[in-house]
Design a protein around this motif. Sequence first.
Motif, PDB file in Angstrom:
ATOM      1  N   ARG A  77       0.824  -1.091  -0.036  1.00 21.82           N
ATOM      2  CA  ARG A  77      -0.085   0.110   0.107  1.00 21.82           C
ATOM      3  C   ARG A  77       0.890   1.429  -0.048  1.00 21.82           C
ATOM      4  N   ARG A  81       1.417   4.161  -3.561  1.00 26.25           N
ATOM      5  CA  ARG A  81       1.465   5.417  -3.352  1.00 26.25           C
ATOM      6  C   ARG A  81       2.711   6.162  -4.027  1.00 26.25           C
ATOM      7  N   ALA A  84       3.181   5.610  -7.777  1.00 20.60           N
ATOM      8  CA  ALA A  84       1.938   6.088  -8.588  1.00 20.60           C
ATOM      9  C   ALA A  84       2.575   7.440  -9.032  1.00 20.60           C
ATOM     10  N   VAL A 111      -5.584   1.894  -4.034  1.00 17.95           N
ATOM     11  CA  VAL A 111      -4.320   1.996  -4.787  1.00 17.95           C
ATOM     12  C   VAL A 111      -4.034   0.627  -5.529  1.00 17.95           C
ATOM     13  N   TRP A 114      -2.445   0.342  -9.193  1.00 18.77           N
ATOM     14  CA  TRP A 114      -0.916   0.436  -9.319  1.00 18.77           C
ATOM     15  C   TRP A 114      -0.278  -1.023  -8.792  1.00 18.77           C
TER      16      TRP A 114
END
Length: 249
Positions: A77, A81, A84, A111, A114
């Motif tokens: 996770r 982020r 991205a 998320v 991705w």
Amino acid sequence: MSEKKTVDFGFKEVPWEEKVKHVKSVFDSVAEKYDLMNDVMSFGIHRLWKRFAIETAGVRPGMKVLDLAGGTGDLTRALARRVAPTGEVVLADINENMVNVGRRRLVDAGVAQWVDFTIANAEKLPFEDNAFDRVTIAFGLRNVTDKDAALAEMVRVLKPGGQALILEFSRVEQPLLAKAYDFYSFHILPRMGKTIANDEESYRYLAESIRKHPDQETLKAMMLDAGFDKAEYTNLSEGIVALHRGWKY
């Protein structure tokens, strides 16, 4: 006749080819309560250890990252982020139940676009050579049957200039802390597992597997033997956990 090869499963010895089955059984049992138990048994400190690993990794937008033994997706996770909007994280785990829990949580976190989800054995990764900028594995290496093979695979799939980060329980050197930690691990932790996850044995295995895992210097040497060009480690919480880093030049 040659002796049958065995490997540690906690403090027990099991046939080499059966450890995967035993580990899978443990994580099938704890998958739904895994994150809750991590919070309870570490008093939330596991989040700080993982944050340190993430910050140390230096992941940037556009990178491709492999999160090995990614399980319920804690590291994935945070990594997603950071890569991205143009990068990708591959969450790979040998346990399908853990991956399914991770997929749900990453969809909920917004998320998943991705992230690619893969069922894979760390000892034989289904990826091309030089495919990833970073490889991470948090609290997963001690469950691998052939750690040398897994480390060699990390080297193989890393791009030149990439690095692997291994966050794992390690060896406490301070004698008084080590004594208290042993009492907690073998007397308190299994009771927590029984109360919260209705699974005392899996958490007894956890404590045993930590003691069987190579210490800091041994793992560093194993990384160099596996093909990393440089390896170092940082102790966290007095060595309860260590973050090992390996570079491929």
